[in-house]
Write a protein that holds these residues in place. Sequence first.
Motif, PDB file in Angstrom:
ATOM      1  N   ARG B 191       0.819  -1.226   0.000  1.00 59.35           N
ATOM      2  CA  ARG B 191       0.000   0.000   0.000  1.00 59.35           C
ATOM      3  C   ARG B 191       0.847   1.269   0.000  1.00 59.35           C
ATOM      4  O   ARG B 191       0.548   2.218  -0.694  1.00 59.35           O
ATOM      5  CB  ARG B 191      -0.974  -0.026   1.169  1.00 59.35           C
ATOM      6  N   LEU B 192       1.904   1.273   0.813  1.00 55.42           N
ATOM      7  CA  LEU B 192       2.730   2.492   0.888  1.00 55.42           C
ATOM      8  C   LEU B 192       3.785   2.484  -0.221  1.00 55.42           C
ATOM      9  O   LEU B 192       4.984   2.530   0.030  1.00 55.42           O
ATOM     10  CB  LEU B 192       3.401   2.606   2.247  1.00 55.42           C
ATOM     11  N   SER B 193       3.319   2.380  -1.454  1.00 60.74           N
ATOM     12  CA  SER B 193       4.244   2.323  -2.586  1.00 60.74           C
ATOM     13  C   SER B 193       3.549   2.937  -3.803  1.00 60.74           C
ATOM     14  O   SER B 193       2.406   3.403  -3.712  1.00 60.74           O
ATOM     15  CB  SER B 193       4.587   0.863  -2.892  1.00 60.74           C
ATOM     16  N   THR B 194       4.231   2.898  -4.924  1.00 57.10           N
ATOM     17  CA  THR B 194       3.601   3.415  -6.154  1.00 57.10           C
ATOM     18  C   THR B 194       2.951   2.279  -6.952  1.00 57.10           C
ATOM     19  O   THR B 194       2.739   2.412  -8.150  1.00 57.10           O
ATOM     20  CB  THR B 194       4.654   4.119  -7.036  1.00 57.10           C
ATOM     21  N   ILE B 195       2.650   1.161  -6.261  1.00 55.41           N
ATOM     22  CA  ILE B 195       2.000   0.026  -6.944  1.00 55.41           C
ATOM     23  C   ILE B 195       0.686   0.477  -7.595  1.00 55.41           C
ATOM     24  O   ILE B 195       0.434   0.191  -8.768  1.00 55.41           O
ATOM     25  CB  ILE B 195       1.709  -1.107  -5.929  1.00 55.41           C
ATOM     26  N   PHE B 196      -0.132   1.196  -6.849  1.00 54.91           N
ATOM     27  CA  PHE B 196      -1.456   1.583  -7.357  1.00 54.91           C
ATOM     28  C   PHE B 196      -1.526   3.062  -7.791  1.00 54.91           C
ATOM     29  O   PHE B 196      -2.324   3.404  -8.635  1.00 54.91           O
ATOM     30  CB  PHE B 196      -2.529   1.340  -6.289  1.00 54.91           C
ATOM     31  N   TYR B 197      -0.705   3.879  -7.154  1.00 57.60           N
ATOM     32  CA  TYR B 197      -0.829   5.327  -7.398  1.00 57.60           C
ATOM     33  C   TYR B 197       0.519   5.898  -7.808  1.00 57.60           C
ATOM     34  O   TYR B 197       1.533   5.622  -7.172  1.00 57.60           O
ATOM     35  CB  TYR B 197      -1.294   6.042  -6.119  1.00 57.60           C
ATOM     36  N   PRO B 198       0.541   6.767  -8.806  1.00 57.22           N
ATOM     37  CA  PRO B 198       1.819   7.352  -9.263  1.00 57.22           C
ATOM     38  C   PRO B 198       2.416   8.292  -8.225  1.00 57.22           C
ATOM     39  O   PRO B 198       1.688   8.933  -7.466  1.00 57.22           O
ATOM     40  CB  PRO B 198       1.426   8.130 -10.519  1.00 57.22           C
ATOM     41  N   ALA B 199       3.728   8.390  -8.237  1.00 57.51           N
ATOM     42  CA  ALA B 199       4.442   9.251  -7.279  1.00 57.51           C
ATOM     43  C   ALA B 199       3.975  10.692  -7.391  1.00 57.51           C
ATOM     44  O   ALA B 199       3.881  11.412  -6.392  1.00 57.51           O
ATOM     45  CB  ALA B 199       5.934   9.149  -7.536  1.00 57.51           C
ATOM     46  N   VAL B 200       3.663  11.106  -8.606  1.00 59.37           N
ATOM     47  CA  VAL B 200       3.266  12.499  -8.821  1.00 59.37           C
ATOM     48  C   VAL B 200       1.990  12.853  -8.023  1.00 59.37           C
ATOM     49  O   VAL B 200       1.829  13.976  -7.553  1.00 59.37           O
ATOM     50  CB  VAL B 200       3.124  12.773 -10.342  1.00 59.37           C
ATOM     51  N   LYS B 203       2.692  12.865  -4.033  1.00 61.37           N
ATOM     52  CA  LYS B 203       3.393  14.058  -3.524  1.00 61.37           C
ATOM     53  C   LYS B 203       2.461  14.938  -2.689  1.00 61.37           C
ATOM     54  O   LYS B 203       2.905  15.684  -1.826  1.00 61.37           O
ATOM     55  CB  LYS B 203       3.938  14.877  -4.694  1.00 61.37           C
ATOM     56  N   ASN B 204       1.175  14.831  -2.955  1.00 60.91           N
ATOM     57  CA  ASN B 204       0.200  15.651  -2.218  1.00 60.91           C
ATOM     58  C   ASN B 204      -0.016  15.146  -0.786  1.00 60.91           C
ATOM     59  O   ASN B 204      -0.609  15.842   0.029  1.00 60.91           O
ATOM     60  CB  ASN B 204      -1.149  15.646  -2.943  1.00 60.91           C
ATOM     61  N   ILE B 205       0.395  13.897  -0.526  1.00 58.19           N
ATOM     62  CA  ILE B 205       0.204  13.339   0.823  1.00 58.19           C
ATOM     63  C   ILE B 205       1.602  12.990   1.350  1.00 58.19           C
ATOM     64  O   ILE B 205       2.128  11.903   1.089  1.00 58.19           O
ATOM     65  CB  ILE B 205      -0.678  12.062   0.769  1.00 58.19           C
ATOM     66  N   ALA B 206       2.194  13.926   2.077  1.00 61.08           N
ATOM     67  CA  ALA B 206       3.623  13.828   2.418  1.00 61.08           C
ATOM     68  C   ALA B 206       4.059  12.503   3.043  1.00 61.08           C
ATOM     69  O   ALA B 206       4.984  11.865   2.519  1.00 61.08           O
ATOM     70  CB  ALA B 206       4.012  14.994   3.302  1.00 61.08           C
ATOM     71  N   PRO B 207       3.439  12.022   4.142  1.00 57.92           N
ATOM     72  CA  PRO B 207       3.960  10.787   4.755  1.00 57.92           C
ATOM     73  C   PRO B 207       3.903   9.599   3.793  1.00 57.92           C
ATOM     74  O   PRO B 207       4.830   8.790   3.722  1.00 57.92           O
ATOM     75  CB  PRO B 207       3.013  10.553   5.940  1.00 57.92           C
ATOM     76  N   TYR B 208       2.799   9.532   3.056  1.00 59.89           N
ATOM     77  CA  TYR B 208       2.601   8.456   2.086  1.00 59.89           C
ATOM     78  C   TYR B 208       3.718   8.515   1.033  1.00 59.89           C
ATOM     79  O   TYR B 208       4.353   7.504   0.691  1.00 59.89           O
ATOM     80  CB  TYR B 208       1.229   8.628   1.436  1.00 59.89           C
ATOM     81  N   TYR B 209       3.967   9.723   0.556  1.00 57.03           N
ATOM     82  CA  TYR B 209       4.969   9.911  -0.492  1.00 57.03           C
ATOM     83  C   TYR B 209       6.358   9.490  -0.008  1.00 57.03           C
ATOM     84  O   TYR B 209       7.067   8.757  -0.689  1.00 57.03           O
ATOM     85  CB  TYR B 209       4.975  11.371  -0.941  1.00 57.03           C
ATOM     86  N   TYR B 210       6.730   9.954   1.189  1.00 53.63           N
ATOM     87  CA  TYR B 210       8.070   9.638   1.686  1.00 53.63           C
ATOM     88  C   TYR B 210       8.233   8.124   1.943  1.00 53.63           C
ATOM     89  O   TYR B 210       9.314   7.575   1.741  1.00 53.63           O
ATOM     90  CB  TYR B 210       8.401  10.451   2.938  1.00 53.63           C
ATOM     91  N   ALA B 211       7.143   7.494   2.380  1.00 52.76           N
ATOM     92  CA  ALA B 211       7.205   6.034   2.550  1.00 52.76           C
ATOM     93  C   ALA B 211       7.393   5.359   1.190  1.00 52.76           C
ATOM     94  O   ALA B 211       8.185   4.425   1.037  1.00 52.76           O
ATOM     95  CB  ALA B 211       5.938   5.530   3.225  1.00 52.76           C
ATOM     96  N   ALA B 212       6.668   5.883   0.196  1.00 46.63           N
ATOM     97  CA  ALA B 212       6.717   5.268  -1.142  1.00 46.63           C
ATOM     98  C   ALA B 212       8.093   5.412  -1.785  1.00 46.63           C
ATOM     99  O   ALA B 212       8.549   4.505  -2.484  1.00 46.63           O
ATOM    100  CB  ALA B 212       5.645   5.877  -2.038  1.00 46.63           C
ATOM    101  N   ILE B 213       8.756   6.560  -1.537  1.00 45.48           N
ATOM    102  CA  ILE B 213      10.039   6.745  -2.251  1.00 45.48           C
ATOM    103  C   ILE B 213      11.214   5.999  -1.595  1.00 45.48           C
ATOM    104  O   ILE B 213      12.320   6.003  -2.119  1.00 45.48           O
ATOM    105  CB  ILE B 213      10.418   8.241  -2.442  1.00 45.48           C
TER     106      ILE B 213
END
Lengths: 314, 273
Positions: B191-200, B203-213
Motif C-alpha cells: 500500500r505504501l508504494s507506487t504500486i497503485f498510485y503514481p508518485a506524482v 506528492k500531495n500526501i507527504a507521509p505516504y509519499y516519503y514512505a513510497a520513495i
Amino acid sequence: MTEKAIEIINLVKKFGNFVAVDNISLTIYSGEIFGLLGPNGSGKTTTLLTIATVYKPTSGDVRVYGYSVVSDGDKVRKMVGIAFQEPKALGIDKPYDLLLWHAKVVGYSGEEARKVVKDVMEDLGLWEHRNKYFYQLSGGTRKKVEIAKVLIQKPKVAIFDEPTAQVDVVSKHYLWDKIKELKEEGSTIIIATNDMFEAERMCERIAIIYKGKVKAIGTIKELKDFVPLGDTIELELASYADQHVLDILSRFGKVRGLGNKVLIYVNRGEEVAIDIIDALRRSGVKIVRIMVKEPSLDDVFFYITGAKLKEEIS
Amino acid sequence: MIYMSSLLKDLRYILLLVQWDLMKIVRRVIFVAMRSTWFVIQVVFFGPVIAQMVNARGIGLDVSSYYNFYLLGIYTSILFTITASRAYDIAEEFEEGIIEYQLSLPMNRKILALGRAIGSGIASTLFTLPMFLTVIILAKEFDLLTIAISIVSALIFSIAISGFVLTTTLSIKSSDATDIIMGVLDAILIRLSTIFYPAVILKNIAPYYYAAIINPLSYLADLLRIFYSFEEFGEIVIVNPEAMASYILGLFIGFTVLAMYVIEKKIEGGGWR
C-alpha cells in the motif's frame, strides 16, 4: 588408535537458561567406534550436533582432526557426516532425489552419484521405495534413508544419532554390519544410543552422559569394573552351604546362600573365582559348578544414572 | 589455480542449492494457483474498472495508459507476495529439520545463504513468469531486449527480498512471529508504494509519499513501467531509471550480504517455536 579424531574441550551448550551440555571434555581416537550413552535429554544429541557444527558452543570447543568447530567450521564440515535422530526430509521428497542431491553435494559427479546412490539403496533395501513420497514411508525406511546419506558420503567422521531406533531386528543387524564396514574403510564412528545391546555390540569405548555431564568413560570392560561388587559368582556345591562355608566365602565379597547354591557379589569376578576355588578345596568343600557373570551394561547404566533418576522422581 | 578450483566448487554448490529450491516447487502449487486467480481477477475485472474510475488525464495519462500502469504494479505486488511467502517454506523447512541438515553439509555458510537466496528468487520469478508474459501481451510490448532486462530486474529484486526473508525468518525462529511480520510487511509495503498510485499524485500526501520513495516495491514497479512505456510514464515515476536500477541492485547486494553474514555468524539449529 593414537591419533585424536575428536577432542571435546570443556564444551558448554546452553539454550537460554537450560544447560544442555555442561563442561564436557573427552577424546575420540581415529578409527574407533565410540558410543554416547545416556537417558533422553542427557545432552547426547546436542554434543553430536555441535561436532557437526549445527550448534555453536556457548563456551569451550570441539576439535575435529585439529580443526575447531568455532573457527574452522568449513574444514570440519568437509570431514563430518551425520545421520540425524529424526530423518531430515519433507513429506514431498522422494528418497532417490534426496540421496542423489546429497551425493552431489558431498562431491560425487553426476554419473558417480547415480551409481553410488543406486548401490547404497539396493544394499539397504531402499531401491523399491525410491520414487515414493517420504510421507508414504514407514519409520524404519525413513531411518534407513537417513543412514544411507552417511554411507554414501563415507566421511572421515561418521555420526549416527540412534541409528537403529524404529528399525526391525533383521535390518538392525544389517545396519550394524554396514556401520562396521564404514569403520573398516577408515571412518571414525560416533554412535549415540539408548539401546544397551547396540552399545555393547557396536562400541569399543563408551561415554555415559547424564544431565549434560560425562559420568563415566571407557571400554565396556572398564565400565563394568566401575560397578562395585558388580560381578556375580554363582556356585553350586555338592552339599548344603552351611555357615562355615558362607564364612569362608564372605572374605571375597557379599554372600547369599540358597541351599546348596551360593551367590557371591565381587569385583573382578574372573580373578576372584580362582581364589574361591582354592579356598573351598582347602576346606574340603566339593564344587559341582561355578559360573562368573559380569554386570550387564544395563547394570552399569543404572548404577551411574538410575539411582539418581529415582531420586529425582521421588 | 586453487582459488579457481574453490570458486568452481562454490558455484557448483550454488547450482545445487538452486536445484534444491526448484525440486520443492511442487509444494507451492496451490498457493501460486490462488495468487494466479487473484491476478487474473485483477487484470480482467478490477484493472479496467479502476482505469475508468481514475482521472488519468489529471496526471497526463489516458485510460489505457493507466491500465498498463496498474498491470505493472499488480505484477510487482504479486512477485513480492510470492517471494515473501518463502518465509512459510523456510519455517516449514526449519520445523522438519531441513535447515539443520543443510547447516551440516560440507559447504561454506555464506555460499549456503547465497544459494538459498538465489534459488528462492529463481523459483519465485519462475512462478510469476506466466503472469509477467500476460502483462506483456496485455501491454502489447514485445521487444525481446526489454523483456530480458525486465525479467533480470524482477529476478534481482526477488533474490534481494529472498535474502531479507531468509535472514528474518531464521533470526526470529518462530512460525507465529513469521506469520505476523510477513502479513504486516505485505500489507504495508504494497500500500505504501507506487504500486497503485503514481508518485506524482502521492506528492500531495507527504507521509505516504516519503514512505513510497524508500519502498523497494515502488522502484521495481516504476522501473518496469519505464521499460515498457518510457514516453508516457517518464514524468510520473519517482526518479530516473539509472537511479531505480541502482536502488534495486543495492537492495540485492545489501540483503544477500546480510543473509550471508547472519547465516554464517548467528544461525544454528534447534529452538524453533
